[in-house]
Design a protein around this motif. Structure first.
Motif, PDB file in Angstrom:
ATOM      1  N   VAL A 181       5.291   5.703  -1.553  1.00  0.00           N
ATOM      2  CA  VAL A 181       6.683   5.652  -2.014  1.00  0.00           C
ATOM      3  C   VAL A 181       7.577   6.470  -1.092  1.00  0.00           C
ATOM      4  O   VAL A 181       8.655   6.023  -0.672  1.00  0.00           O
ATOM      5  CB  VAL A 181       6.785   6.154  -3.468  1.00  0.00           C
ATOM      6  CG1 VAL A 181       8.248   6.333  -3.875  1.00  0.00           C
ATOM      7  CG2 VAL A 181       6.102   5.176  -4.414  1.00  0.00           C
ATOM      8  N   ASP A 182       7.132   7.686  -0.760  1.00  0.00           N
ATOM      9  CA  ASP A 182       7.917   8.539   0.141  1.00  0.00           C
ATOM     10  C   ASP A 182       8.091   7.878   1.505  1.00  0.00           C
ATOM     11  O   ASP A 182       9.181   7.919   2.097  1.00  0.00           O
ATOM     12  CB  ASP A 182       7.228   9.898   0.310  1.00  0.00           C
ATOM     13  CG  ASP A 182       7.236  10.709  -0.981  1.00  0.00           C
ATOM     14  OD1 ASP A 182       8.094  10.437  -1.833  1.00  0.00           O
ATOM     15  OD2 ASP A 182       6.381  11.601  -1.121  1.00  0.00           O
ATOM     16  N   PHE A 183       7.031   7.260   2.006  1.00  0.00           N
ATOM     17  CA  PHE A 183       7.095   6.602   3.306  1.00  0.00           C
ATOM     18  C   PHE A 183       8.106   5.458   3.279  1.00  0.00           C
ATOM     19  O   PHE A 183       8.943   5.321   4.187  1.00  0.00           O
ATOM     20  CB  PHE A 183       5.712   6.065   3.685  1.00  0.00           C
ATOM     21  CG  PHE A 183       5.685   5.303   4.979  1.00  0.00           C
ATOM     22  CD1 PHE A 183       5.647   5.969   6.192  1.00  0.00           C
ATOM     23  CD2 PHE A 183       5.702   3.914   4.996  1.00  0.00           C
ATOM     24  CE1 PHE A 183       5.628   5.282   7.392  1.00  0.00           C
ATOM     25  CE2 PHE A 183       5.680   3.212   6.183  1.00  0.00           C
ATOM     26  CZ  PHE A 183       5.639   3.899   7.387  1.00  0.00           C
ATOM     27  N   CYS A 184       8.055   4.621   2.233  1.00  0.00           N
ATOM     28  CA  CYS A 184       8.976   3.487   2.129  1.00  0.00           C
ATOM     29  C   CYS A 184      10.425   3.950   2.045  1.00  0.00           C
ATOM     30  O   CYS A 184      11.314   3.365   2.671  1.00  0.00           O
ATOM     31  CB  CYS A 184       8.628   2.634   0.913  1.00  0.00           C
ATOM     32  SG  CYS A 184       7.100   1.683   1.068  1.00  0.00           S
ATOM     33  N   ARG A 185      10.671   5.007   1.292  1.00  0.00           N
ATOM     34  CA  ARG A 185      12.045   5.479   1.128  1.00  0.00           C
ATOM     35  C   ARG A 185      12.599   6.050   2.435  1.00  0.00           C
ATOM     36  O   ARG A 185      13.753   5.799   2.793  1.00  0.00           O
ATOM     37  CB  ARG A 185      12.110   6.537   0.022  1.00  0.00           C
ATOM     38  CG  ARG A 185      11.827   5.982  -1.373  1.00  0.00           C
ATOM     39  CD  ARG A 185      12.295   6.926  -2.455  1.00  0.00           C
ATOM     40  NE  ARG A 185      11.852   6.503  -3.774  1.00  0.00           N
ATOM     41  CZ  ARG A 185      12.415   5.520  -4.479  1.00  0.00           C
ATOM     42  NH1 ARG A 185      13.440   4.863  -3.968  1.00  0.00           N
ATOM     43  NH2 ARG A 185      11.952   5.199  -5.672  1.00  0.00           N
ATOM     44  N   ILE A 186      11.789   6.822   3.153  1.00  0.00           N
ATOM     45  CA  ILE A 186      12.262   7.402   4.409  1.00  0.00           C
ATOM     46  C   ILE A 186      12.547   6.308   5.440  1.00  0.00           C
ATOM     47  O   ILE A 186      13.582   6.314   6.112  1.00  0.00           O
ATOM     48  CB  ILE A 186      11.231   8.410   4.952  1.00  0.00           C
ATOM     49  CG1 ILE A 186      11.211   9.658   4.067  1.00  0.00           C
ATOM     50  CG2 ILE A 186      11.550   8.798   6.398  1.00  0.00           C
ATOM     51  CD1 ILE A 186      10.172  10.676   4.449  1.00  0.00           C
ATOM     52  N   GLU A 192      -2.305   7.161  -6.813  1.00  0.00           N
ATOM     53  CA  GLU A 192      -2.052   7.920  -5.592  1.00  0.00           C
ATOM     54  C   GLU A 192      -1.042   7.212  -4.684  1.00  0.00           C
ATOM     55  O   GLU A 192      -1.167   7.234  -3.460  1.00  0.00           O
ATOM     56  CB  GLU A 192      -3.367   8.143  -4.843  1.00  0.00           C
ATOM     57  CG  GLU A 192      -4.398   8.918  -5.665  1.00  0.00           C
ATOM     58  CD  GLU A 192      -5.701   9.109  -4.911  1.00  0.00           C
ATOM     59  OE1 GLU A 192      -5.827   8.551  -3.797  1.00  0.00           O
ATOM     60  OE2 GLU A 192      -6.584   9.815  -5.428  1.00  0.00           O
ATOM     61  N   SER A 193      -0.033   6.609  -5.287  1.00  0.00           N
ATOM     62  CA  SER A 193       0.950   5.843  -4.516  1.00  0.00           C
ATOM     63  C   SER A 193       2.178   6.658  -4.133  1.00  0.00           C
ATOM     64  O   SER A 193       3.090   6.124  -3.491  1.00  0.00           O
ATOM     65  CB  SER A 193       1.387   4.611  -5.317  1.00  0.00           C
ATOM     66  OG  SER A 193       2.021   5.005  -6.536  1.00  0.00           O
ATOM     67  N   ASP A 194       2.228   7.935  -4.520  1.00  0.00           N
ATOM     68  CA  ASP A 194       3.419   8.750  -4.244  1.00  0.00           C
ATOM     69  C   ASP A 194       3.701   8.853  -2.746  1.00  0.00           C
ATOM     70  O   ASP A 194       4.856   8.820  -2.316  1.00  0.00           O
ATOM     71  CB  ASP A 194       3.248  10.151  -4.841  1.00  0.00           C
ATOM     72  CG  ASP A 194       3.262  10.132  -6.365  1.00  0.00           C
ATOM     73  OD1 ASP A 194       3.813   9.166  -6.920  1.00  0.00           O
ATOM     74  OD2 ASP A 194       2.726  11.060  -6.982  1.00  0.00           O
ATOM     75  N   ALA A 195       2.644   8.998  -1.944  1.00  0.00           N
ATOM     76  CA  ALA A 195       2.833   9.118  -0.500  1.00  0.00           C
ATOM     77  C   ALA A 195       3.416   7.827   0.079  1.00  0.00           C
ATOM     78  O   ALA A 195       4.291   7.864   0.958  1.00  0.00           O
ATOM     79  CB  ALA A 195       1.504   9.447   0.182  1.00  0.00           C
TER      80      ALA A 195
END
Length: 387
Positions: free
Chosen positions: A37-42, A32-35
């Protein structure tokens, strides 16, 4: 938390590592690390937009803010604001309304400010042709404070007279630079204070490349190794490090035949492929084999305080290798050399020396970070008690 460390936490490298553990290694702990990942990229993309330094940059998020780029910037800022406002705490309340709202409100304020600066000073009044956002960051004043502290032996609570003396000395005698251990490091060659003179002064860069090796080796490696298939994980990481070693050796080796034997773009390294944006190097199978053997020796080796550790590690590794079977492409090449100038042996020694230098550096950093630093822990407590 230090600024330079925060930037490394919320970075594309961390996002790539999480995706690698989730999608390539298929670890249950990262399902469940997708969220995240999105946070780090933004956040990383916002950091890039807030720290543009080169007017010729090709990266979409590192280019300067211009009139032609305003639609892209406005669109991204709108998405980023919506994302940040939508973040919620564990209790279900909006993060921007919680006790920890300052950092996220700061991001929103920065986005709004830059949009209005571009609109007013670039589009309407035409004062600027482009804006490099790093020039208006607070890094410069933090660097100045670091220079003030360094004048008093890094006293973080100088008196008025001490501050005045340090300020005058900096104003008259020196330009400002920061130390490698400072909270904030210089990102370009802009100086806050400069002394005019009749002779043109030569300005040298004070920026050190601190992440060249650290980007390749994450401190979280040791924890993950305990829960993954070590052969797969270690192979991918060594494949990544071996590419870095090839890049280093290409700068040292003058023999083109030897350099050509170090690379092979046909080999697939999963982690390297995920990190690669077009500039990473893939090592040959022989370089990977040498690095893998070196890693096994390093993990099983009991450190001793006497003697040259690197030479000892190289000796032990070479005992594990069948050197005559390595770099077959060089079989004819080494026939033209005398035994004491054998390029094959020199190549193996250079690879091992570079690898063990990297590993020992990382090991030393890991050990030092675990030590308790009393001054760092009690510094503010002492200051608040006026001692």
């Amino acid at each position: 938390m230090k600024v330079k460390l925060a930037v490394q936490v919320f970075s594309t490298s961390v996002a790539d590592a999480l995706e690698y553990c989730n999608k390539d290694l298929r670890l249950a702990q990262f399902n469940e690390s997708d969220a995240t990942v999105d946070f780090c990229r933004i956040v990383d993309q916002l950091f890039d937009l807030f720290n543009t330094r080169n007017s010729l940059s090709k990266n979409m998020f590192k280019k300067p803010m211009t009139e032609s780029r305003l639609p892209f910037i406005t669109s991204f800022f709108k998405e980023a604001k919506s994302y940040i406002v939508g973040l919620k705490t564990v209790e279900g309340s909006q993060l921007v309304l919680s006790a920890r709202k300052k950092g996220f409100l700061g991001l929103i304020i920065n986005m709004t400010s830059f949009e209005r600066i571009v609109q007013k000073y670039i589009i309407e009044k035409k004062y600027l042709s482009y804006l490099l956002t790093y020039k208006v960051s607070q890094d410069h004043i933090e660097t100045f404070f670091c220079a003030i502290r360094s004048r008093g032996g890094f006293n973080n609570n100088p008196t008025t007279l001490q501050f005045e003396a340090a300020y005058k000395r900096l104003l008259i005698h020196a330009e400002i630079s920061s130390k490698a251990t400072a909270n904030c490091l210089q990102q370009d060659e802009t100086y806050i204070l400069n002394i005019s003179s009749n002779k043109q002064r030569q300005i040298t860069s004070v920026i050190d490349n601190l992440h060249e090796v650290d980007d390749n080796i994450d401190d979280a490696c040791d924890e993950i190794i305990n829960v993954v298939d070590q052969s797969l994980y270690i192979s991918d990481i060594i494949g990544y490090i071996s590419g870095f070693i090839v890049r280093k050796l290409n700068k040292k080796i003058n023999c083109q035949i030897c350099c050509s034997a170090l690379e092979d773009n046909l080999i697939c390294y999963k982690f390297l492929n995920r990190k690669n944006k077009g500039g990473l190097i893939k090592s040959s199978a022989d370089v990977f084999l040498i690095c893998r053997a070196a890693e096994n020796v390093f993990r099983n080796y009991e450190m001793i305080s006497s003697g040259n550790v690197i030479l000892r590690l190289i000796y032990l590794t070479k005992k594990q290798l069948k050197i005559c079977e390595l770099f077959v492409k060089l079989n004819d090449h080494i026939l033209d050399q005398d035994p004491l100038n054998n390029h094959l042996l020199q190549l193996v020694n250079l690879i091992l020396k570079t690898f063990f230098t990297i590993r020992l550096h990382h090991k030393n950093m890991s050990i030092n970070e675990t030590k308790e630093r009393i001054r760092h822990k009690y510094s503010k407590l002492i200051l608040f008690k006026n001692q």
